[in-house]
Write a protein that holds these residues in place. Structure first.
Motif, PDB file in Angstrom:
ATOM      1  N   ALA A  65       0.836  -1.205   0.000  1.00  0.00           N
ATOM      2  CA  ALA A  65       0.000   0.000   0.000  1.00  0.00           C
ATOM      3  C   ALA A  65       0.869   1.253   0.000  1.00  0.00           C
ATOM      4  CB  ALA A  65      -0.931  -0.005   1.213  1.00  0.00           C
ATOM      5  N   GLY A  66       1.986   1.235   0.730  1.00  0.00           N
ATOM      6  CA  GLY A  66       2.903   2.367   0.711  1.00  0.00           C
ATOM      7  C   GLY A  66       3.501   2.578  -0.664  1.00  0.00           C
ATOM      8  N   LEU A  67       3.862   1.492  -1.343  1.00  0.00           N
ATOM      9  CA  LEU A  67       4.410   1.594  -2.693  1.00  0.00           C
ATOM     10  C   LEU A  67       3.373   2.146  -3.669  1.00  0.00           C
ATOM     11  CD1 LEU A  67       6.749   0.995  -4.660  1.00  0.00           C
ATOM     12  CD2 LEU A  67       5.751  -1.275  -4.968  1.00  0.00           C
ATOM     13  N   ILE A  68       2.148   1.658  -3.577  1.00  0.00           N
ATOM     14  CA  ILE A  68       1.080   2.170  -4.439  1.00  0.00           C
ATOM     15  C   ILE A  68       0.814   3.637  -4.132  1.00  0.00           C
ATOM     16  CG2 ILE A  68      -1.383   1.969  -4.969  1.00  0.00           C
ATOM     17  CD1 ILE A  68      -1.023  -1.084  -4.537  1.00  0.00           C
ATOM     18  N   GLY A  69       0.823   4.005  -2.862  1.00  0.00           N
ATOM     19  CA  GLY A  69       0.641   5.404  -2.483  1.00  0.00           C
ATOM     20  C   GLY A  69       1.753   6.287  -3.007  1.00  0.00           C
ATOM     21  N   ALA A  70       2.999   5.805  -2.952  1.00  0.00           N
ATOM     22  CA  ALA A  70       4.126   6.577  -3.470  1.00  0.00           C
ATOM     23  C   ALA A  70       3.994   6.785  -4.978  1.00  0.00           C
ATOM     24  CB  ALA A  70       5.441   5.885  -3.134  1.00  0.00           C
ATOM     25  N   CYS A  71       3.584   5.738  -5.683  1.00  0.00           N
ATOM     26  CA  CYS A  71       3.384   5.865  -7.135  1.00  0.00           C
ATOM     27  C   CYS A  71       2.264   6.853  -7.446  1.00  0.00           C
ATOM     28  CB  CYS A  71       3.062   4.504  -7.748  1.00  0.00           C
ATOM     29  SG  CYS A  71       4.449   3.367  -7.758  1.00  0.00           S
ATOM     30  N   GLY A  72       1.174   6.751  -6.718  1.00  0.00           N
ATOM     31  CA  GLY A  72       0.070   7.684  -6.929  1.00  0.00           C
ATOM     32  C   GLY A  72       0.454   9.111  -6.594  1.00  0.00           C
ATOM     33  N   GLY A  73       1.189   9.295  -5.508  1.00  0.00           N
ATOM     34  CA  GLY A  73       1.649  10.634  -5.140  1.00  0.00           C
ATOM     35  C   GLY A  73       2.593  11.213  -6.178  1.00  0.00           C
ATOM     36  N   PHE A  74       3.484  10.370  -6.711  1.00  0.00           N
ATOM     37  CA  PHE A  74       4.395  10.831  -7.757  1.00  0.00           C
ATOM     38  C   PHE A  74       3.621  11.242  -9.002  1.00  0.00           C
ATOM     39  CE2 PHE A  74       6.831   9.966 -11.603  1.00  0.00           C
ATOM     40  CZ  PHE A  74       7.896  10.827 -11.419  1.00  0.00           C
ATOM     41  N   LEU A  75       2.632  10.455  -9.400  1.00  0.00           N
ATOM     42  CA  LEU A  75       1.858  10.796 -10.597  1.00  0.00           C
ATOM     43  C   LEU A  75       1.074  12.092 -10.407  1.00  0.00           C
ATOM     44  CD1 LEU A  75       0.599   7.255 -11.654  1.00  0.00           C
ATOM     45  CD2 LEU A  75       2.345   8.645 -12.765  1.00  0.00           C
ATOM     46  N   LEU A  76       0.524  12.307  -9.219  1.00  0.00           N
ATOM     47  CA  LEU A  76      -0.185  13.556  -8.949  1.00  0.00           C
ATOM     48  C   LEU A  76       0.769  14.747  -8.966  1.00  0.00           C
ATOM     49  CD1 LEU A  76      -2.803  15.000  -8.252  1.00  0.00           C
ATOM     50  CD2 LEU A  76      -2.361  14.484  -5.855  1.00  0.00           C
ATOM     51  N   ALA A  77       1.941  14.589  -8.365  1.00  0.00           N
ATOM     52  CA  ALA A  77       2.945  15.658  -8.379  1.00  0.00           C
ATOM     53  C   ALA A  77       3.421  15.931  -9.800  1.00  0.00           C
ATOM     54  CB  ALA A  77       4.123  15.277  -7.483  1.00  0.00           C
ATOM     55  N   PHE A  78       3.590  14.886 -10.595  1.00  0.00           N
ATOM     56  CA  PHE A  78       4.002  15.030 -11.991  1.00  0.00           C
ATOM     57  C   PHE A  78       2.950  15.801 -12.780  1.00  0.00           C
ATOM     58  CE2 PHE A  78       4.897  13.729 -16.314  1.00  0.00           C
ATOM     59  CZ  PHE A  78       6.279  13.605 -16.348  1.00  0.00           C
ATOM     60  N   GLN A  79       1.690  15.477 -12.560  1.00  0.00           N
ATOM     61  CA  GLN A  79       0.595  16.167 -13.249  1.00  0.00           C
ATOM     62  C   GLN A  79       0.559  17.649 -12.858  1.00  0.00           C
ATOM     63  OE1 GLN A  79      -3.203  14.319 -12.663  1.00  0.00           O
ATOM     64  NE2 GLN A  79      -4.335  16.025 -13.511  1.00  0.00           N
ATOM     65  N   ASN A  80       0.713  17.949 -11.584  1.00  0.00           N
ATOM     66  CA  ASN A  80       0.700  19.342 -11.142  1.00  0.00           C
ATOM     67  C   ASN A  80       1.881  20.120 -11.717  1.00  0.00           C
ATOM     68  OD1 ASN A  80      -1.615  18.934  -9.652  1.00  0.00           O
ATOM     69  ND2 ASN A  80      -0.515  18.541  -7.761  1.00  0.00           N
ATOM     70  N   SER A  81       3.049  19.507 -11.723  1.00  0.00           N
ATOM     71  CA  SER A  81       4.249  20.164 -12.235  1.00  0.00           C
ATOM     72  C   SER A  81       4.136  20.424 -13.734  1.00  0.00           C
ATOM     73  CB  SER A  81       5.477  19.314 -11.937  1.00  0.00           C
ATOM     74  OG  SER A  81       6.635  19.906 -12.456  1.00  0.00           O
ATOM     75  N   SER A  82       3.655  19.445 -14.485  1.00  0.00           N
ATOM     76  CA  SER A  82       3.514  19.655 -15.923  1.00  0.00           C
ATOM     77  C   SER A  82       2.432  20.690 -16.217  1.00  0.00           C
ATOM     78  CB  SER A  82       3.211  18.337 -16.642  1.00  0.00           C
ATOM     79  OG  SER A  82       1.975  17.807 -16.226  1.00  0.00           O
ATOM     80  N   GLY A  83       1.393  20.731 -15.406  1.00  0.00           N
ATOM     81  CA  GLY A  83       0.375  21.761 -15.580  1.00  0.00           C
ATOM     82  C   GLY A  83       0.925  23.158 -15.350  1.00  0.00           C
ATOM     83  N   ARG A  84       1.830  23.298 -14.392  1.00  0.00           N
ATOM     84  CA  ARG A  84       2.465  24.603 -14.172  1.00  0.00           C
ATOM     85  C   ARG A  84       3.329  25.000 -15.361  1.00  0.00           C
ATOM     86  NH1 ARG A  84       3.198  22.571  -8.953  1.00  0.00           N
ATOM     87  NH2 ARG A  84       5.344  22.010  -9.437  1.00  0.00           N
ATOM     88  N   LEU A  85       4.079  24.055 -15.910  1.00  0.00           N
ATOM     89  CA  LEU A  85       4.938  24.371 -17.049  1.00  0.00           C
ATOM     90  C   LEU A  85       4.120  24.739 -18.285  1.00  0.00           C
ATOM     91  CD1 LEU A  85       7.705  21.650 -16.745  1.00  0.00           C
ATOM     92  CD2 LEU A  85       7.986  24.124 -16.496  1.00  0.00           C
ATOM     93  N   MET A  86       2.971  24.107 -18.462  1.00  0.00           N
ATOM     94  CA  MET A  86       2.148  24.368 -19.649  1.00  0.00           C
ATOM     95  C   MET A  86       1.182  25.533 -19.451  1.00  0.00           C
ATOM     96  SD  MET A  86       1.438  20.569 -21.170  1.00  0.00           S
ATOM     97  CE  MET A  86       0.764  19.851 -19.682  1.00  0.00           C
ATOM     98  N   GLY A  87       1.168  26.128 -18.260  1.00  0.00           N
ATOM     99  CA  GLY A  87       0.342  27.301 -18.026  1.00  0.00           C
ATOM    100  C   GLY A  87      -1.056  27.026 -17.536  1.00  0.00           C
ATOM    101  N   TYR A  88      -1.361  25.811 -17.139  1.00  0.00           N
ATOM    102  CA  TYR A  88      -2.707  25.487 -16.678  1.00  0.00           C
ATOM    103  C   TYR A  88      -2.858  25.562 -15.165  1.00  0.00           C
ATOM    104  CZ  TYR A  88      -3.535  23.954 -21.417  1.00  0.00           C
ATOM    105  OH  TYR A  88      -3.667  23.923 -22.766  1.00  0.00           O
ATOM    106  N   ARG A  89      -1.758  25.662 -14.453  1.00  0.00           N
ATOM    107  CA  ARG A  89      -1.785  25.787 -12.986  1.00  0.00           C
ATOM    108  C   ARG A  89      -0.876  26.919 -12.573  1.00  0.00           C
ATOM    109  NH1 ARG A  89      -4.102  21.512 -10.342  1.00  0.00           N
ATOM    110  NH2 ARG A  89      -3.141  22.204  -8.422  1.00  0.00           N
ATOM    111  N   LYS A  90      -1.178  27.479 -11.435  1.00  0.00           N
ATOM    112  CA  LYS A  90      -0.362  28.600 -10.941  1.00  0.00           C
ATOM    113  C   LYS A  90       0.849  28.097 -10.208  1.00  0.00           C
ATOM    114  CE  LYS A  90      -0.759  32.953  -8.690  1.00  0.00           C
ATOM    115  NZ  LYS A  90      -1.600  33.870  -7.997  1.00  0.00           N
TER     116      LYS A  90
END
Length: 85
Positions: A60-85
């Protein structure tokens, strides 16, 4: 049915960022997202996996880490593309 592309609300720094650039753009809040989701998932797995609690907690910790990484990746890419502040 195709839809019109959404215009970014913030300045675009990179319209098509590479994975390396997205990870390099991680902020402290992104690392807290990964740690927070991992920190919630591991005890949750321990609680739900009573007969085999420790292996379930690790998975469960490994799955949580993967999910957290994917969410952080999505937020970071959204900032680079101008969709997030």
């Amino acid at each position: 049915m195709a839809s019109a592309p959404i215009e970014p609300l913030y300045p675009v720094r990179d319209a098509s960022p590479s994975p390396g650039k997205v990870i390099a753009n991680f902020r402290g809040e992104d690392f807290l997202t990964i740690a927070g989701i991992t920190g919630v998932a591991a005890p949750f797995g321990y609680y739900l996996g009573k007969p085999i609690a420790v292996p379930t907690m690790r998975l469960a910790g490994l799955i949580g880490a993967c999910g957290g990484f994917l969410l952080a990746f999505q937020n970071s890419s959204g900032r680079l593309m101008g969709y997030r502040k």
